[in-house]
Design a protein around this motif. Structure first.
Motif, PDB file in Angstrom:
ATOM      1  N   CYS A 190       0.824  -1.116   0.024  1.00 25.68           N
ATOM      2  CA  CYS A 190      -0.002  -0.005   0.020  1.00 25.68           C
ATOM      3  C   CYS A 190       0.897   1.064  -0.075  1.00 25.68           C
ATOM      4  O   CYS A 190       1.480   1.479   0.733  1.00 25.68           O
ATOM      5  CB  CYS A 190      -0.844  -0.121   1.105  1.00 25.68           C
ATOM      6  N   LYS A 191       0.759   2.020  -0.996  1.00 24.78           N
ATOM      7  CA  LYS A 191       1.567   3.025  -1.255  1.00 24.78           C
ATOM      8  C   LYS A 191       0.939   4.283  -0.900  1.00 24.78           C
ATOM      9  O   LYS A 191      -0.097   4.576  -1.200  1.00 24.78           O
ATOM     10  CB  LYS A 191       2.165   3.323  -2.843  1.00 24.78           C
ATOM     11  N   MET A 192       1.961   5.118   0.284  1.00 28.18           N
ATOM     12  CA  MET A 192       0.939   6.559   0.641  1.00 28.18           C
ATOM     13  C   MET A 192       0.904   7.162  -0.396  1.00 28.18           C
ATOM     14  O   MET A 192       1.568   7.515  -1.197  1.00 28.18           O
ATOM     15  CB  MET A 192       1.963   6.996   1.680  1.00 28.18           C
ATOM     16  N   ILE A 193      -0.047   8.241  -0.090  1.00 32.14           N
ATOM     17  CA  ILE A 193      -0.564   9.242  -1.046  1.00 32.14           C
ATOM     18  C   ILE A 193      -0.998  10.321  -0.061  1.00 32.14           C
ATOM     19  O   ILE A 193      -1.294  10.105   1.076  1.00 32.14           O
ATOM     20  CB  ILE A 193      -1.790   8.828  -1.939  1.00 32.14           C
ATOM     21  N   PRO A 194      -0.898  11.790  -0.562  1.00 31.94           N
ATOM     22  CA  PRO A 194      -1.410  12.643   0.394  1.00 31.94           C
ATOM     23  C   PRO A 194      -2.868  12.781   0.650  1.00 31.94           C
ATOM     24  O   PRO A 194      -3.562  12.560  -0.049  1.00 31.94           O
ATOM     25  CB  PRO A 194      -1.054  14.071  -0.587  1.00 31.94           C
ATOM     26  N   ASN A 195      -3.098  13.079   1.974  1.00 31.03           N
ATOM     27  CA  ASN A 195      -4.533  13.033   2.332  1.00 31.03           C
ATOM     28  C   ASN A 195      -5.159  14.209   2.157  1.00 31.03           C
ATOM     29  O   ASN A 195      -6.629  14.319   2.120  1.00 31.03           O
ATOM     30  CB  ASN A 195      -4.723  12.846   3.942  1.00 31.03           C
ATOM     31  N   GLY A 196      -4.471  15.315   1.855  1.00 32.66           N
ATOM     32  CA  GLY A 196      -5.144  16.728   1.387  1.00 32.66           C
ATOM     33  C   GLY A 196      -5.954  17.297   2.369  1.00 32.66           C
ATOM     34  O   GLY A 196      -6.573  18.428   2.104  1.00 32.66           O
ATOM     35  N   LEU A 197      -5.718  16.963   3.720  1.00 31.26           N
ATOM     36  CA  LEU A 197      -6.279  17.734   4.758  1.00 31.26           C
ATOM     37  C   LEU A 197      -5.610  18.948   5.335  1.00 31.26           C
ATOM     38  O   LEU A 197      -4.385  18.779   5.243  1.00 31.26           O
ATOM     39  CB  LEU A 197      -6.564  16.603   5.772  1.00 31.26           C
ATOM     40  N   THR A 198      -6.456  19.727   5.829  1.00 30.08           N
ATOM     41  CA  THR A 198      -5.554  20.900   6.379  1.00 30.08           C
ATOM     42  C   THR A 198      -5.577  20.652   7.687  1.00 30.08           C
ATOM     43  O   THR A 198      -6.831  20.493   8.417  1.00 30.08           O
ATOM     44  CB  THR A 198      -6.429  22.319   6.007  1.00 30.08           C
ATOM     45  N   PRO A 199      -4.585  20.643   8.509  1.00 22.72           N
ATOM     46  CA  PRO A 199      -4.574  20.737  10.033  1.00 22.72           C
ATOM     47  C   PRO A 199      -5.595  21.642  10.890  1.00 22.72           C
ATOM     48  O   PRO A 199      -5.744  22.786  10.304  1.00 22.72           O
ATOM     49  CB  PRO A 199      -3.163  21.358  10.208  1.00 22.72           C
ATOM     50  N   ASP A 200      -6.465  20.965  11.631  1.00 20.15           N
ATOM     51  CA  ASP A 200      -7.308  21.435  12.155  1.00 20.15           C
ATOM     52  C   ASP A 200      -7.048  22.164  13.600  1.00 20.15           C
ATOM     53  O   ASP A 200      -6.498  21.434  14.502  1.00 20.15           O
ATOM     54  CB  ASP A 200      -8.553  20.598  12.714  1.00 20.15           C
ATOM     55  N   PRO A 201      -7.051  23.655  13.774  1.00 14.86           N
ATOM     56  CA  PRO A 201      -6.242  24.351  14.903  1.00 14.86           C
ATOM     57  C   PRO A 201      -7.202  23.892  16.025  1.00 14.86           C
ATOM     58  O   PRO A 201      -6.865  24.027  17.260  1.00 14.86           O
ATOM     59  CB  PRO A 201      -6.735  25.729  14.569  1.00 14.86           C
ATOM     60  N   ALA A 202      -8.373  23.179  16.052  1.00 10.96           N
ATOM     61  CA  ALA A 202      -9.184  22.720  17.242  1.00 10.96           C
ATOM     62  C   ALA A 202      -8.422  21.617  17.921  1.00 10.96           C
ATOM     63  O   ALA A 202      -8.545  21.493  19.235  1.00 10.96           O
ATOM     64  CB  ALA A 202     -10.582  22.085  16.780  1.00 10.96           C
ATOM     65  N   TYR A 203      -7.519  20.865  17.340  1.00 11.32           N
ATOM     66  CA  TYR A 203      -6.633  20.088  17.878  1.00 11.32           C
ATOM     67  C   TYR A 203      -5.527  20.345  18.878  1.00 11.32           C
ATOM     68  O   TYR A 203      -4.598  19.908  19.415  1.00 11.32           O
ATOM     69  CB  TYR A 203      -6.078  18.978  17.051  1.00 11.32           C
ATOM     70  N   GLY A 204      -5.041  21.693  18.547  1.00 11.66           N
ATOM     71  CA  GLY A 204      -4.072  22.652  19.364  1.00 11.66           C
ATOM     72  C   GLY A 204      -2.667  21.846  18.988  1.00 11.66           C
ATOM     73  O   GLY A 204      -2.377  21.814  17.700  1.00 11.66           O
ATOM     74  N   PRO A 205      -1.879  21.506  20.045  1.00 12.32           N
ATOM     75  CA  PRO A 205      -0.603  21.279  19.616  1.00 12.32           C
ATOM     76  C   PRO A 205      -0.960  19.531  19.169  1.00 12.32           C
ATOM     77  O   PRO A 205       0.471  19.145  18.513  1.00 12.32           O
ATOM     78  CB  PRO A 205       0.021  21.069  21.076  1.00 12.32           C
ATOM     79  N   TYR A 206      -1.590  19.064  19.134  1.00 12.78           N
ATOM     80  CA  TYR A 206      -1.863  17.710  18.557  1.00 12.78           C
ATOM     81  C   TYR A 206      -2.212  17.911  17.025  1.00 12.78           C
ATOM     82  O   TYR A 206      -2.424  16.742  16.238  1.00 12.78           O
ATOM     83  CB  TYR A 206      -3.183  16.954  19.332  1.00 12.78           C
ATOM     84  N   ALA A 207      -2.611  18.968  16.365  1.00 12.73           N
ATOM     85  CA  ALA A 207      -3.031  19.232  15.148  1.00 12.73           C
ATOM     86  C   ALA A 207      -1.831  18.359  13.937  1.00 12.73           C
ATOM     87  O   ALA A 207      -2.201  17.685  13.126  1.00 12.73           O
ATOM     88  CB  ALA A 207      -2.857  20.580  14.500  1.00 12.73           C
ATOM     89  N   PRO A 208      -0.452  18.492  14.485  1.00 12.88           N
ATOM     90  CA  PRO A 208       0.512  17.797  13.522  1.00 12.88           C
ATOM     91  C   PRO A 208       0.147  16.277  13.462  1.00 12.88           C
ATOM     92  O   PRO A 208       0.422  15.661  12.523  1.00 12.88           O
ATOM     93  CB  PRO A 208       1.568  18.375  13.972  1.00 12.88           C
ATOM     94  N   MET A 209       0.051  15.582  14.837  1.00 13.20           N
ATOM     95  CA  MET A 209      -0.057  14.186  14.823  1.00 13.20           C
ATOM     96  C   MET A 209      -1.418  13.865  14.094  1.00 13.20           C
ATOM     97  O   MET A 209      -1.218  12.830  13.453  1.00 13.20           O
ATOM     98  CB  MET A 209      -0.098  13.960  16.391  1.00 13.20           C
ATOM     99  N   VAL A 210      -2.674  14.633  14.302  1.00 16.64           N
ATOM    100  CA  VAL A 210      -3.804  14.199  13.665  1.00 16.64           C
ATOM    101  C   VAL A 210      -3.371  14.110  12.284  1.00 16.64           C
ATOM    102  O   VAL A 210      -4.068  13.246  11.502  1.00 16.64           O
ATOM    103  CB  VAL A 210      -4.607  15.076  14.258  1.00 16.64           C
ATOM    104  N   GLY A 211      -2.865  15.173  11.669  1.00 20.57           N
ATOM    105  CA  GLY A 211      -2.451  15.150   9.925  1.00 20.57           C
ATOM    106  C   GLY A 211      -1.753  13.930   9.652  1.00 20.57           C
ATOM    107  O   GLY A 211      -2.030  13.591   8.833  1.00 20.57           O
TER     108      GLY A 211
END
Length: 480
Positions: free
Chosen positions: A303-324
């Motif tokens: 399974c080859k990774m592809i971009p998810n196209g999601l914009t980091p959600d600021p509602a997750y605060g410092p966890y936004a990069p992990m969620v992305g």
């Protein structure tokens, strides 16, 4: 939405009020349960004999600081089938670090915290929470950053010991190491977060280390999986690596360097000879499907990774990069490595987003036709909303949807007793209802995949979303 006691405790920690991987379908469970009489809707096939076991993160204690989903202590959830009946158990994987934390003596933290590279042998807390494989009659729980395997009784899920292969294991073992169905050998790899080296080795069916060697790399790497064939192992040197500041400061900071190719290393499974490297287009691969030899070529599906196209959600605060990063998106690909010419060919097989592939484990390293994947919607957090059965010969995929508000686990393929061919059996997955909080195990007919389940086995407690599972055939399980 059901809110668990653990969830209330986690949300009382200010920083973790923003962490979605401590809530809802991800919220850990507190109790270790044994349930011998399970309610069943439908009928469990009497020719289904063995255990479906799935690993995943389940924090022992409420995190006080920044917590990554991958940091949770390993917990196995298993359902054992025999004579048309089922038993459920869940148990913590009692790794050395799990026991140290219980005793208040752990000197390692999670991957969102600075690593103390001088004090702990695996840099971060070794949770054994990622994968689980059957070898020598019992299970081994494995960790994705490379740690000490933990031997577990496949019937009871009780931890037996930290596995060192009679004291001969030189370093560590990564998740997604493989068991060869023809020889019973455990074929493993290991990598070093901060040094330019990878390791590989083989353990016999009788649990004796056959060989081990280190492989030099251009720099530190973060591989996640490997593949085997009858005569070879396939290792991965992928262009997703730590940043220089991450290496210098012991922080989990990764990036994709421009112009760095993907490389696949082919090594003889008897440990002789040099590694042959095959270059391919830059990409990252979390999970392979299978590999085998075909004439002068090694065929590899993954399974080859592809971009998810999601914009980091600021509602997750410092966890936004992990969620992305955790919003994983991938598609099925084929690579061919020509051992005669040294050339690589690659092609896409399907464009739907699927991952966490499993096969009939008797076909590991052999020419196989079918694989079973989870389907992943493009949502902020990682969920599995159904399954897809692929025919690798035609590229055709057949879907089984769990239904609204229902999310599953990586499945396992279980051959029926006396199976005549590759998909003559069942596909099993844990499924969680996000509205009611209830979990169940689904049993699907592998040859009638999109139809309703043959059975829904009600479970006595919720099974949180997690990582990888396996099938342990009943006739291969031995008391550990």
């Amino acid at each position: 939405m059901i809110v668990t006691d653990f969830e209330r405790e986690e949300l009382s920690t200010p920083v973790n009020k923003l962490n979605p991987y401590l809530k809802g379908i991800y919220a850990p469970v507190r109790k270790e349960v044994t349930a011998l009489e399970l309610e069943v809707e439908g009928e469990i096939p009497r020719d289904l004999h063995g255990a479906y076991v799935r690993n995943g993160p389940n924090p022992l204690n409420a995190p006080e600081g920044m917590h990554h989903w991958f940091d949770g202590d390993g917990m196995l959830h298993g359902i054992y089938f025999e004579n048309g009946k089922a038993e459920y158990r869940n148990r913590y994987v009692r790794s050395a670090d799990h026991e140290a934390e219980k005793a208040g003596m752990l000197d390692a933290g999670g991957i969102l915290m600075p690593a103390d590279k001088s004090r702990h042998p695996t840099t971060y807390k070794d949770t054994a929470n990622t994968d689980v494989v059957l070898h020598n009659g019992s299970l081994m729980a494995l960790w994705y950053i490379s740690g000490q395997p933990v031997r577990v009784d496949a019937r009871t899920l009780e931890t037996v010991r930290t596995e060192t292969f009679s004291g001969k294991l030189p370093k560590n073992v990564s998740a997604h190491s493989k068991v060869d169905p023809g020889t019973g050998e455990f074929v493993f790899f290991d990598y070093d977060l901060y040094n330019p080296v990878m390791s590989a080795g083989v353990v016999s069916k009788d649990n004796e280390l056959s060989w081990f060697r280190e492989i030099e790399l251009p720099g530190p790497r973060l591989p996640h999986d490997m593949a085997i064939t009858e005569n070879y192992m396939v290792l991965m040197d992928l262009p997703v690596v730590f940043t220089e500041s991450g290496i210098r400061n012991g922080m989990w900071q990764i990036h994709q360097p421009k112009g760095q190719a993907t490389r696949f290393g082919v090594l003889r499974k008897d440990g002789t000879g040099d590694v042959r490297w095959f270059e391919a287009d830059p990409c990252y691969i979390y999970h392979g499907v299978n590999a085998w030899e075909e004439g002068d070529e090694i065929v590899f599906y993954a399974c080859k990774m592809i971009p998810n196209g999601l914009t980091p959600d600021p509602a997750y605060g410092p966890y936004a990069p992990m969620v992305g990063v955790l919003a994983l998106q991938a598609v099925l690909y084929e690579w061919r490595f020509n051992l005669k010419t040294g050339q690589t060919k690659e092609r896409p097989v399907d464009d739907r987003v699927t991952e966490f592939p499993v096969i009939n484990l008797d076909k590991t390293g052999r020419d196989s036709r079918y694989s079973y994947h989870v389907s992943i919607p493009n949502t902020q957090t990682q969920v599995f909303d159904g399954l897809v059965k692929y025919d690798l010969k035609t590229g055709r995929g057949e879907a089984h949807e769990f239904g609204p508000g229902r999310f599953g686990s990586e499945p396992a393929y279980a051959a029926r007793t006396g199976a005549k061919h590759e998909d003559d059996g069942y596909v099993i997955s844990f499924v969680f209802n996000a509205e009611t909080g209830a979990s169940e195990a689904l049993i699907l007919d592998a040859q009638d995949f999109s139809s309703k389940p043959l059975a829904r086995v009600k479970l006595p407690q919720r099974v949180p979303a997690g990582f990888h599972g396996t099938w342990a055939p009943g006739d291969q399980i031995r008391a550990a």
